[in-house]
Design a protein around this motif. Structure first.
Motif, PDB file in Angstrom:
ATOM      1  N   HIS A  86      55.438  71.104 -82.099  1.00 39.78           N
ATOM      2  CA  HIS A  86      55.053  71.558 -80.769  1.00 39.78           C
ATOM      3  C   HIS A  86      53.732  72.321 -80.836  1.00 39.78           C
ATOM      4  O   HIS A  86      53.428  72.978 -81.843  1.00 39.78           O
ATOM      5  N   THR A  87      52.966  72.257 -79.770  1.00 38.65           N
ATOM      6  CA  THR A  87      51.742  73.040 -79.683  1.00 38.65           C
ATOM      7  C   THR A  87      52.088  74.466 -79.263  1.00 38.65           C
ATOM      8  O   THR A  87      53.153  74.714 -78.683  1.00 38.65           O
ATOM      9  N   PRO A  88      51.201  75.421 -79.540  1.00 38.04           N
ATOM     10  CA  PRO A  88      51.478  76.807 -79.142  1.00 38.04           C
ATOM     11  C   PRO A  88      51.645  76.971 -77.636  1.00 38.04           C
ATOM     12  O   PRO A  88      52.348  77.875 -77.181  1.00 38.04           O
ATOM     13  N   GLU A  89      51.009  76.092 -76.836  1.00 37.29           N
ATOM     14  CA  GLU A  89      51.079  76.223 -75.385  1.00 37.29           C
ATOM     15  C   GLU A  89      52.356  75.641 -74.788  1.00 37.29           C
ATOM     16  O   GLU A  89      52.673  75.910 -73.621  1.00 37.29           O
ATOM     17  N   SER A  90      53.084  74.841 -75.552  1.00 35.98           N
ATOM     18  CA  SER A  90      54.292  74.206 -75.042  1.00 35.98           C
ATOM     19  C   SER A  90      55.395  75.244 -74.825  1.00 35.98           C
ATOM     20  O   SER A  90      55.340  76.370 -75.340  1.00 35.98           O
ATOM     21  N   GLU A  91      56.411  74.849 -74.075  1.00 32.09           N
ATOM     22  CA  GLU A  91      57.530  75.765 -73.817  1.00 32.09           C
ATOM     23  C   GLU A  91      58.226  76.152 -75.124  1.00 32.09           C
ATOM     24  O   GLU A  91      58.521  77.339 -75.350  1.00 32.09           O
ATOM     25  N   ALA A  92      58.501  75.149 -75.980  1.00 33.47           N
ATOM     26  CA  ALA A  92      59.145  75.446 -77.258  1.00 33.47           C
ATOM     27  C   ALA A  92      58.249  76.316 -78.133  1.00 33.47           C
ATOM     28  O   ALA A  92      58.726  77.231 -78.816  1.00 33.47           O
ATOM     29  N   GLY A  93      56.935  76.027 -78.114  1.00 35.66           N
ATOM     30  CA  GLY A  93      56.000  76.834 -78.890  1.00 35.66           C
ATOM     31  C   GLY A  93      55.973  78.271 -78.425  1.00 35.66           C
ATOM     32  O   GLY A  93      55.971  79.219 -79.243  1.00 35.66           O
ATOM     33  N   GLN A  94      55.942  78.495 -77.126  1.00 32.44           N
ATOM     34  CA  GLN A  94      55.928  79.841 -76.576  1.00 32.44           C
ATOM     35  C   GLN A  94      57.199  80.601 -76.942  1.00 32.44           C
ATOM     36  O   GLN A  94      57.152  81.792 -77.291  1.00 32.44           O
ATOM     37  N   GLN A  95      58.350  79.935 -76.868  1.00 30.44           N
ATOM     38  CA  GLN A  95      59.612  80.595 -77.209  1.00 30.44           C
ATOM     39  C   GLN A  95      59.652  81.004 -78.675  1.00 30.44           C
ATOM     40  O   GLN A  95      60.131  82.092 -79.011  1.00 30.44           O
ATOM     41  N   ALA A  96      59.140  80.133 -79.553  1.00 29.93           N
ATOM     42  CA  ALA A  96      59.133  80.461 -80.981  1.00 29.93           C
ATOM     43  C   ALA A  96      58.158  81.598 -81.274  1.00 29.93           C
ATOM     44  O   ALA A  96      58.479  82.543 -82.012  1.00 29.93           O
ATOM     45  N   LEU A  97      56.959  81.536 -80.699  1.00 27.36           N
ATOM     46  CA  LEU A  97      55.943  82.550 -80.976  1.00 27.36           C
ATOM     47  C   LEU A  97      56.339  83.917 -80.413  1.00 27.36           C
ATOM     48  O   LEU A  97      55.887  84.948 -80.919  1.00 27.36           O
ATOM     49  N   ALA A  98      57.186  83.947 -79.390  1.00 29.76           N
ATOM     50  CA  ALA A  98      57.646  85.217 -78.829  1.00 29.76           C
ATOM     51  C   ALA A  98      58.493  85.990 -79.834  1.00 29.76           C
ATOM     52  O   ALA A  98      58.601  87.226 -79.743  1.00 29.76           O
ATOM     53  N   ARG A  99      59.073  85.285 -80.818  1.00 28.42           N
ATOM     54  CA  ARG A  99      59.891  85.943 -81.843  1.00 28.42           C
ATOM     55  C   ARG A  99      59.089  86.244 -83.103  1.00 28.42           C
ATOM     56  O   ARG A  99      59.651  86.706 -84.096  1.00 28.42           O
TER      57      ARG A  99
END
Length: 555
Positions: free
Chosen positions: A175-188
């Motif tokens: 996933h890219t950082p801008e994707s929904e999954a990317g955002q959820q992972a990067l939030a942690r």
């Protein structure tokens, strides 16, 4: 938009029976009936154009007015990634078995089965389940992702991670950082400015990684997590077929067993898309699934696995002391050692192509990269079974696959069933007495140059992928001098050991090396057959020798 994958059922006279049987799959697949080859062709063409994935084609044999093999060939051309199942009613099954023998042998169809005559024909549904399982593992986008890779681009390391995680059976998404999954992972993620790629695992761990080892450590731990006071009965170095068999039999017989693997469980065999001549699997089994089943079997008996940690030194025990296998992640002490490290693919040695490894150039089958070959022309270099299996798998995605070998043909190096399968596939062409001599591209592989060994002329072609499965080289630099090897570096065992190293003028027992308590099994052993079944047999056989050695030490 995500489409539900489909099972297309073609039958002129038993459609109701087949739809009743396939109703059990309707919760997760769209079961679509059709009654004529023309209707099936038009239906599948429309589905492909609409982006609907087709997992399985089911054809009721015989098809009125046309050969079933021709029907499947045309449908295969439309959707080469779908698995192909031919079924036959009992009144034609015996004759059909004869008629379908060649198509099954050449891979034109994946399986031929007797149509169920009643409820709960689980043998039939085991076959269907295996075909759907195989499609899901190699084609389908994972519905549930155990691992997520976050990266702005799919770089070489991301492709390495995908290949590794695919081989260990972990469903993975990128996933890219801008994707929904990317955002959820990067939030942690604790890092303010992450270094790519970032990997999020199923247990909630999120962090930047620099290598496959980083991910392997997060999943499986480090060898130094073993209590230093404890001594294993046997440490198996290498988790290919030989090492896995050793682990299963040793641990099942009560030996404390530790397995070290430098890459993914399964070794080279683990990269095979479909092994069709392994005993007990009439419809074949992928190398990854065979390896994962063996790993789970060994874990059930108590084996400890550590992947991503190659052995860097073997220190033989002296005067009854245990042997010590050294890794960068800690040492493992064991009373016996089984060397089952297998072999590595030989490097091509062309600098311009080495620079493109991971960007269109791959050593081994690189299963994760096969999906990226859709619509491209691909080259496989190598004449062994692994090369043949890779070519068959790549032909599901690539526009064309060229198998390039230095010999005249494949007859001396590849199993007959695979040669027939390559010959029967219209997307695959074999080129004998040829070799790759150059290649390049801007950011990824774009072209290759070939040389014919007799005509001494060169030809340059545009290609999108190069898969190198050439030769076998042992990796034995970590072994001590006193462990005898042949001129190529393979480990000598039994009567192969030089006579001056025999004890009391008696040769070591078969599979025993020149160092007492150290054994070798599988492809790393000089004179081995380089086949999955023989490696498995040696891995199982070596355990009785381990027992014998341990019994002697206790006296």
């Amino acid at each position: 938009m995500t489409h539900t994958p489909a099972i297309v059922v073609l039958s002129g006279s038993h459609l109701d029976t087949l739809l009743t049987q396939f109703a059990r799959y309707s919760g997760e697949y769209a079961v679509i009936p059709t009654s004529t080859p023309l209707a099936a062709k038009q239906l599948i063409g429309t589905m492909v154009a609409d982006g609907i994935p087709i997992a399985l084609l089911v054809v009721d044999h015989p098809v009125q007015g046309v050969e079933t093999e021709q029907v499947l060939a045309k449908l295969r051309h439309l959707v080469p990634t779908a698995r192909r199942l031919a079924v036959s009613h009992w009144d034609h099954f015996r004759q059909g078995a004869v008629e379908m023998r060649t198509p099954v042998a050449t891979g034109a169809i994946d399986a031929f089965m007797l149509m169920p005559r009643g409820k709960r024909d689980e043998e039939f549904h085991v076959a269907v389940g295996e075909l759907l399982n195989d499609w899901n593992a190699t084609v389908a986008t994972p519905e549930v992702e155990s691992i997520q890779i976050i990266n702005p681009e799919k770089d070489a390391l991301t492709r390495e991670l995908l290949d590794y995680l695919g081989r260990v059976g972990a469903p993975t998404g990128v996933h890219t950082p801008e994707s929904e999954a990317g955002q959820q992972a990067l939030a942690r993620l604790d890092e303010a400015s992450p270094q790519w790629p970032v990997v999020a695992t199923y247990n909630g761990d999120v962090g930047s990684v620099r290598s496959v080892r980083d991910v392997a450590t997060r999943l499986y731990g480090r060898p130094d997590e073993i209590e230093t006071e404890q001594v294993a009965d046997v440490v198996v170095v290498g988790a290919g077929p030989a090492g896995l068999a050793s682990a299963v039999y040793a641990s099942s017989e009560g030996l404390r067993t530790v397995v070290l693997e430098s890459e993914a469980i399964g070794g080279q065999a683990g990269t095979s898309s479909m092994i069709r001549n392994y005993l007990g699997f009439p419809r074949g089994i992928s190398g990854m699934r065979l390896a994962q089943r063996a790993r789970l079997q060994a874990i059930r008996f108590g084996t400890q696995f550590y992947t991503g940690w190659p052995a860097v030194e073997l220190v033989p025990g002296r005067d009854g002391q245990p042997h010590r296998v050294v890794t960068e992640g800690g040492d493992v002490r064991a009373r016996t050692v089984v060397i089952a490290t297998g072999v590595e693919y030989r490097r091509l040695g062309i600098d311009s192509l080495e620079e493109l490894v991971g960007r269109g150039v791959h050593y081994g089958a690189a299963m994760a990269a096969s999906r990226e070959m859709e619509g491209r022309d691909v080259v496989v270099v190598g004449g062994g079974n692994s090369a043949g299996q890779a070519a068959v798998h790549l032909a599901r995605f690539a526009r064309s696959v060229a198998v390039v070998v230095r010999r005249d043909d494949l007859s001396a190096t590849m199993s007959a069933y695979l040669i027939k399968e390559l010959d029967a596939n219209p997307r695959i062409t074999v080129y004998g007495r040829a070799q790759v001599v150059d290649g390049g591209g801007e950011d990824r592989l774009e072209w290759l140059e070939f040389e014919h060994r007799d005509k001494e002329h060169r030809k340059r072609l545009e290609v999108g992928g190069l898969f190198l499965l050439i030769g076998a080289e042992p990796h034995c630099d970590w072994l001590p001098q006193e462990l005898a090897r042949d001129e190529r570096g393979f480990v000598l065992t039994g009567r192969q050991v030089p006579q001056e190293r025999w004890e009391e003028e008696l040769p070591p027992t078969p599979l025993t090396t020149s160092v007492p308590g150290v054994f070798a099994a599988g492809d790393i052993r000089a004179g081995s057959m380089k086949r999955v079944a023989s490696a498995t047999g040696e891995g199982a056989s070596v355990v009785s020798l381990v027992h014998g050695y341990l019994d002697e030490q206790r006296r």
